[in-house]
Write an enzyme that holds these catalytic residues in place. Structure first.
Site, short mmCIF file in Angstrom:
data_model
loop_
_atom_site.label_atom_id
_atom_site.label_comp_id
_atom_site.label_asym_id
_atom_site.label_seq_id
_atom_site.Cartn_x
_atom_site.Cartn_y
_atom_site.Cartn_z
N GLY A 168 0.82 -1.21 0.00
CA GLY A 168 0.00 0.00 0.00
C GLY A 168 0.85 1.26 0.00
O GLY A 168 2.07 1.19 -0.24
N GLY A 170 1.93 3.13 2.38
CA GLY A 170 3.01 3.11 3.37
C GLY A 170 4.22 2.37 2.82
O GLY A 170 5.34 2.91 2.79
N ASP A 216 -8.10 -1.51 -0.35
CA ASP A 216 -8.86 -0.26 -0.19
C ASP A 216 -9.12 0.50 -1.49
O ASP A 216 -9.98 1.36 -1.53
CB ASP A 216 -8.11 0.68 0.77
N MET A 258 -14.32 -2.31 5.33
CA MET A 258 -12.97 -1.75 5.42
C MET A 258 -12.76 -0.68 4.36
O MET A 258 -13.64 -0.38 3.58
CB MET A 258 -11.96 -2.86 5.24
N HIS A 349 -11.93 -8.98 8.77
CA HIS A 349 -10.89 -9.55 7.91
C HIS A 349 -11.37 -10.55 6.87
O HIS A 349 -10.60 -10.95 6.01
CB HIS A 349 -9.79 -10.17 8.78
N ARG A 525 -33.83 -14.65 -29.06
CA ARG A 525 -33.05 -14.11 -30.17
C ARG A 525 -33.90 -13.57 -31.32
O ARG A 525 -33.37 -13.28 -32.39
CB ARG A 525 -32.09 -15.18 -30.70
N ILE A 583 -21.91 -12.57 -22.36
CA ILE A 583 -20.71 -13.18 -21.79
C ILE A 583 -19.60 -13.32 -22.83
O ILE A 583 -18.44 -13.40 -22.51
CB ILE A 583 -21.00 -14.55 -21.14
N ARG A 794 -19.90 -12.42 -36.24
CA ARG A 794 -20.55 -11.84 -35.05
C ARG A 794 -19.52 -11.45 -33.99
O ARG A 794 -19.53 -11.91 -32.85
CB ARG A 794 -21.56 -12.82 -34.46
P1 ADP Z 1 0.55 -0.22 3.62
O1 ADP Z 1 1.72 -0.48 2.76
O2 ADP Z 1 -0.53 -1.24 3.39
O3 ADP Z 1 0.08 1.20 3.51
P2 ADP Z 1 1.84 0.34 6.18
O4 ADP Z 1 1.55 1.78 6.11
O5 ADP Z 1 1.65 -0.35 7.48
O6 ADP Z 1 0.98 -0.51 5.13
O7 ADP Z 1 3.35 0.13 5.71
C1 ADP Z 1 3.91 -1.15 5.66
C2 ADP Z 1 5.38 -1.08 6.02
O8 ADP Z 1 6.05 -0.19 5.12
C3 ADP Z 1 5.66 -0.52 7.40
O9 ADP Z 1 5.55 -1.49 8.40
C4 ADP Z 1 7.07 -0.02 7.25
O10 ADP Z 1 7.99 -1.08 7.36
C5 ADP Z 1 7.11 0.49 5.81
N1 ADP Z 1 6.89 1.94 5.79
C6 ADP Z 1 5.72 2.60 5.81
N2 ADP Z 1 5.91 3.94 5.78
C7 ADP Z 1 7.24 4.12 5.75
C8 ADP Z 1 8.08 5.27 5.72
N3 ADP Z 1 7.59 6.50 5.72
N4 ADP Z 1 9.41 5.07 5.71
C9 ADP Z 1 9.92 3.84 5.70
N5 ADP Z 1 9.18 2.73 5.73
C10 ADP Z 1 7.86 2.85 5.76
#
Ligand code: ADP
Length: 831
Positions: A168, A170, A216, A258, A349, A525, A583, A794
Site C-alpha cells: 500500500g 506506506g 482499499d 474496510m 478480515h 433471439r 458473456i 458476429r
Molecule cells: P501499507 O503499505 O498497506 O500502507 P503500512 O503503512 O503499514 O501498510 O506500511 C507497511 C510497512 O512499510 C511498514 O511497516 C514499514 O515497514 C514500511 N513503511 C511505511 N511507511 C514508511 C516510511 N515512511 N518510511 C519507511 N518505511 C515505511
C-alpha cells in the site's frame, strides 16, 4: 539482473498472482529471481548464511581478497545472462513456502533465510491462493535509517540491486525512501567496511518498481489496486446473504466495511449490494442533523413496503466535523427512531481473504509483466515507477507523484475540504456517488421533472442472459421513477412486445434485481425484422418515447434494423440505445460488455476445481471447452487468469502444425516435472475454435500422444459460464452504464420533443451503442458500429485483448520448452 520481490503492508488477494507473473516474466527475460519473505522485515533480517566473506566486517587485507573474488563474480554477471528456462525450473524454496515447512516462527523462519532464490516451478498454482504466500509484516525497523542500511546490506550480500515492492501507500513510501537513500546507505556500509569497494561500485543504484497491493483501492493515479475487486466480491457476497435474512425478519442491517480513509469499497458495495444508505469519508452527510435525513430516507423506503434496510458504513466515515460515524450509533438511531429491529455486522478480515476473483488474477499478471520491463529499462535517471492501470491500460507513473496525490486526498479530508477530496478521487468516483443516490433514494412528486419533460421508456432484453442485465434494468427503472418517467418492461423480447407482454415495474418490484443472474424480463433471439410493421405499431401503442435494448450481438443487430426502418416507420424516430450485455464480449468497439466479468469468474471457479482434480491425479491434462461464440475473449482471458498451458480461440483457429507443436510442448513439460510431483494442466478451448479439431478430438489426441507421461480428460462448461450471481464489477458497471443511457435518452428526447410529433426526424446519432473505450464511456451511432463489425463472425474486426493469447503461451513457457535442445535436459532424459 537479479530481481527480488517482496509483499508488504496489509495482504490482499492477487499479490500471489503478481509475484508469480514477476518470477516467470523475469526468468523469461534472463533474470535471476528472488523473493523476500515477510516484507521489509525479511529484508532487514536477511539470511543467516548470506554473503559468505563479503558482508562480514572486512579489514583492508581481506578486502583485497574479496575484491578479487568479486571481480570474478562480476565478470560472470556481465556475461550473457542465463536465458535457459530449463535451468531455472526449480530452486525448491517456493515449494517449501507452499508446504508451510518454513513458516515464520517466533520471528524467524525455520531456515533462517529470508531472501531466497526461486525458480519457474516454485510459483506454480499460486493463482488460486488468497493473501500472500511469501508473507508480509509491518516492520518498524525499516522506518529507521539503520534498518534500511541493514536491508541494503542484505540485498548486496546476495548480489541483488533490483527490487519490486507490492504494498500500500506506506510500503511504497518506504520503498521510494529506500531508493533515494540507497547511494548514501551503501557509502555508509562501505565506510563501515561492511561492503567492499567492488560491491560499492557494482551496486551503485537500486532499481525499484512498486505495485499497489491494497484492498482499499485508495491509491491515486491507478484505477484499481490489487485485491480491491476480490474484497468487493467478499463484501457483496456478505450483503447478498444478509439481504435474505433481513428480508425474512424485516430487519435493518448496518454493515461496516474496510477501506481505511477511502470510501471506494463502501460506495461500490452500496451500489452493487443495492443498499439504502451509505456513509463514506469523502462525502460526509450534508444535511444536518444527518440522523434526521437518514431516518427520513429509510422511512420513505419502508413506507412503500420495503422489508429490509441495508446501511453501509465505511470504517473511515466521518461527519463534517470529522467525528467518526459508527455502526453501533447508526443502529441505535434506527432502533430508537424508526423502531427497526437492527443488527450490526462488521465484516472485518473476511474481506481480505479468499480466492482471488478473475480480475485479481488478470490485472496483477499484466502489471507484473510491466514491472519487469520497467526494471530492465530503469536507469539512475529514471524515476521510481509505480505500475498501475488507467482506463484499461497498464501504466507506469512516478511512484512519489501517486503517493503525494493519495496523501493529498487524506489531507483535504482532514482540512474538511470535502469537495476537493472528491475531486481528487476523480470523476468516476463522483459519478458512482451520484449514481448510488439516483437509484437508492425515493423522491417526492414535487422533486420530479415537469410533466412535459417526462417520457415513456421501453426496456427490452435480447439474446442470451448475461450477468448485470437485471442490475442495469433496475437502475434504469429506478432512475425513471425518480425523474417521473414511465418505465415499461417488455417481457420476452420482441416476440413478447408483439404479444403485448409489457408492464410497468415499480421501485420496490426491482429492489432485489441487483444480485439476480439471468434475465428477469426474459430474453430470446427474435429480431424485430420478424414483423417490423408490428413492432412499429407496438411502439406506437405503448407510446414509447425511447427504447433501451440490453443484450449482445442480437441487440446490436436489432438496433441496426430499427434504425434502418426509420425510413418507413415514424415510430422509430425516438432515441434508441443498446447497452452491450453478453458473456462472449463480442460486441464491436466496446472493451467490456456486461456479463463478461461474471462469466470469467464462473470460468475461474469451475477451473480451479477442475485443476484440483487434475492435480490430484498428478499427470492429467484437462481440456476445458468454453462458450463465447466466434469470439475468444472468455477463453483467452480465462486462460490468463488460470495459468492455462494452451488456449485455442476462433480467431487463431487450430491447425495440424499447431497441434503437433502443442503435443511436443506438453510432453516436454511433463518430462521435466519432478517425478511424482506433476501438476494438472489446463487447456482452454473456445467452442468455435475449430469444427474439425473438437474438444473430444483434442482430448483423444492428448491421451494417445501423452503415453505414459500424461493422461487427458475434457470438461465442457456450457451454460454454467453465464454465472449465477452477477459479479460486483458487472453490477456496478451495469448501473453506471444504464444511468449514462438515461442521460443520453433524456438529452435526445428533449431535443426531439421541441418539434411537433409528425415532423420528428431522429438523426443517426440517436440510435447508438454505449461502449467502453480505453476506460471511457463513448457513444457510437449504430451505423458507425457496422464499419467495425465482422457481421459474418458476429464479433468486432479488432480485439484489444489479442496480445493476451501470446502472453498465455509465454507464461506457460511454451516457446522455451519447444526451443529446448537435447543438451538442455538432464542427462537421463531423452526428448
Ligand atoms: P501499507 O503499505 O498497506 O500502507 P503500512 O503503512 O503499514 O501498510 O506500511 C507497511 C510497512 O512499510 C511498514 O511497516 C514499514 O515497514 C514500511 N513503511 C511505511 N511507511 C514508511 C516510511 N515512511 N518510511 C519507511 N518505511 C515505511
Amino acid at each position: 539482473m537479479k530481481i527480488a520481490i517482496l509483499t508488504s503492508g496489509g495482504d490482499s488477494a492477487g499479490m500471489n498472482a503478481a509475484v508469480r507473473a514477476i518470477v516467470k516474466c523475469g526468468i523469461l527475460k534472463g533474470c535471476e529471481m528472488w523473493i523476500v519473505r515477510e516484507g521489509y522485515e525479511g529484508l532487514v533480517r536477511g539470511n543467516d548464511d548470506g554473503g559468505e566473506k563479503a558482508g562480514q566486517k572486512v579489514n583492508d587485507e581481506a578486502e583485497k581478497l574479496v575484491e578479487a573474488e568479486l571481480r570474478e563474480k562480476r565478470n560472470e554477471i556481465t556475461q550473457e545472462p542465463d536465458k535457459n528456462l530449463l535451468h531455472n525450473l526449480r530452486f525448491g524454496d517456493g515449494e517449501l513456502l507452499r508446504d508451510g515447512t518454513s513458516e515464520y516462527v517466533g520471528g524467524r523462519t525455520l531456515k533462517g533465510r529470508y531472501i531466497v532464490r526461486v525458480g519457474w516451478d516454485d510459483v506454480r498454482g499460486w493463482f488460486s491462493e488468497g493473501g500472500t504466500l511469501i508473507g508480509t509484516a509491518r516492520c518498524a525497523a525499516f522506518r529507521t535509517r539503520e534498518g534500511r542500511a541493514a536491508a541494503a546490506l542484505n540485498l548486496i550480500k546476495e548480489g541483488i540491486d533490483a527490487l519490486v515492492v507490492c504494498g500500500g501507500d506506506g510500503s511504497l513510501t518506504g520503498a521510494d525512501l529506500f531508493r533515494s537513500e540507497w547511494p548514501s546507505l551503501i557509502q555508509d556500509l562501505h565506510s563501515q567496511k561492511l561492503i567492499t569497494s567492488a560491491q560499492l561500485e557494482a551496486h551503485a543504484h537500486l532499481k525499484l518498481v512498486g505495485l499497489v497491493g491494497s484492498i482499499d483501492n485508495d491509491m491515486s493515479m491507478t484505477d484499481m489496486t490489487i485485491g480491491a475487486p476480490t474484497a468487493l466480491q467478499r463484501i457483496c457476497e456478505a450483503i447478498d446473504n444478509i439481504n435474505s435474512t433481513a428480508y425474512s425478519h424485516s430487519r435493518a442491517f448496518v454493515l461496516e466495511v474496510m477501506g481505511r480513509d477511502c470510501g471506494w469499497l463502501a460506495l461500490m458495495a452500496g451500489i452493487a449490494g443495492g443498499a439504502d444508505f451509505t456513509f463514506i469519508p469523502e462525502k460526509p452527510p450534508t444535511t444536518m442533523p444527518w440522523e434526521d435525513a437518514m431516518c427520513a430516507e429509510i422511512h420513505r423506503h419502508r413506507a412503500v413496503g420495503k422489508r429490509k434496510t441495508i446501511v453501509i458504513v465505511a470504517e473511515g466515515a466521518r461527519d463534517r466535523e470529522l467525528n467518526p460515524i459508527r455502526a453501533e450509533y447508526i443502529k441505535d438511531i434506527l432502533t430508537d427512531r424508526l423502531g427497526l429491529d437492527t443488527r450490526v455486522t462488521t465484516l472485518g478480515h473476511t474481506q481480505r481473504g479468499g480466492r482471488p476473483c478473475a480480475l485479481d488474477r488478470i490485472l496483477p499478471t499484466l502489471q507484473g509483466v510491466e514491472a519487469v520491463d520497467a526494471l530492465l529499462s530503469a536507469t539512475p535517471e529514471t524515476p521510481t515507477y509505480m505500475i498501475g492501470v488507467q482506463e484499461n491500460k497498464i501504466t507506469r507513473v512516478p511512484l512519489m507523484d501517486a503517493v503525494k496525490a493519495t496523501r493529498a486526498v487524506g489531507q483535504a479530508m482532514n482540512d474538511k475540504e470535502f469537495e476537493k477530496a472528491l475531486d481528487l478521487r476523480g470523476p468516476e468516483f463522483m459519478e458512482m456517488l451520484l449514481g448510488f443516490r439516483a437509484v437508492s433514494s425515493l423522491k417526492d412528486e414535487s422533486e420530479k421533472l415537469p410533466a412535459n419533460k417526462r417520457l415513456r421508456l421501453g426496456i427490452i432484453h435480447m439474446g442470451a442472459p448475461a450477468g448485470g442485465m437485471n442490475a442495469a434494468t433496475r437502475s434504469a427503472v429506478r432512475y425513471c421513477i425518480k425523474q417521473g418517467h414511465i418505465p415499461l418492461a417488455v417481457h420476452n423480447g420482441f416476440r413478447g412486445l408483439l404479444d403485448d407482454n409489457v408492464d410497468q415495474p415499480s421501485w420496490l418490484g426491482v429492489d432485489a434485481w441487483m444480485s439476480r443472474g439471468g434475465s428477469e424480463l426474459g430474453t430470446n433471439r427474435t429480431l424485430p425484422s420478424v414483423d417490423l410493421g408490428g413492432v412499429a405499431a407496438k411502439f406506437q401503442q405503448f407510446q414509447f418515447d425511447a427504447v433501451m435494448i440490453i443484450g449482445g450481438f442480437e441487440a446490436f443487430n436489432s438496433l441496426l434494423i430499427l434504425d434502418e426502418a426509420r425510413k418507413y416507420y415514424p415510430a422509430f424516430h425516438i432515441p434508441m440505445v443498446h447497452l452491450p450485455a453478453t458473456i462472449s464480449n463480442n460486441v464491436p468497439m466496446t472493451e467490456y460488455s456486461l456479463g463478461s466479468d461474471t462469466s470469467l469468474n464462473a470460468l475461474v471457479d469451475a477451473c480451479d476445481a477442475i485443476k484440483q482434480s487434475a492435480s490430484a491425479s498428478r499427470d492429467r491434462v484437462f481440456v476445458v471447452e468454453t462458450q463465447g461464440g466466434k469470439c475468444g475473449y472468455i477463453a483467452t482471458m480465462g486462460a490468463l487468469a488460470l495459468g492455462a498451458s494452451l488456449v485455442y480461440t476462433p480467431e487463431g483457429g487450430i491447425s495440424l502444425d499447431t497441434l503437433r507443436r502443442d503435443v511436443k510442448f506438453l510432453r516436454t513439460r511433463y518430462m521435466l516435472d519432478t517425478p511424482g510431483k506433476s501438476e494438472g494442466r489446463l487447456v482452454i478451448r473456445s467452442e468455435a475454435a475449430s469444427s474439425v479439431y473438437t474438444t473430444s478430438v483434442l482430448t483423444k489426441m492428448f491421451v494417445e500422444e501423452g503415453g505414459s507421461l500424461f493422461d487427458a480428460r475434457s470438461a465442457s462448461l456450457g451454460h454454467t459460464l453465464q454465472g449465477g450471481v452477477p459479479s460486483p464489477i458487472d453490477r456496478s458497471r451495469a448501473s453506471r452504464l444504464a444511468l449514462r443511457c438515461m442521460s443520453f435518452i433524456e438529452e435526445h428526447h428533449e431535443k426531439l420533443s421541441q418539434k411537433p410529433h409528425k415532423a420528428r426526424q431522429a438523426g443517426p446519432e440517436t440510435a447508438a451503442v454505449i461502449t467502453i473505450q480505453e476506460g471511457d464511456v463513448k457513444w457510437v451511432p449504430v451505423q458507425e458500429m457496422v464499419k467495425h463489425a465482422d457481421m459474418a463472425n458476429r464479433r468486432g474486426r479488432t480485439n484489444w485483448w489479442a496480445f493476451v493469447t501470446d502472453l498465455v503461451e509465454q507464461l506457460a513457457g511454451k516457446p522455451q520448452f519447444l526451443g529446448a535442445k537435447q543438451s538442455d535436459f538432464p542427462k537421463n532424459l531423452k526428448v
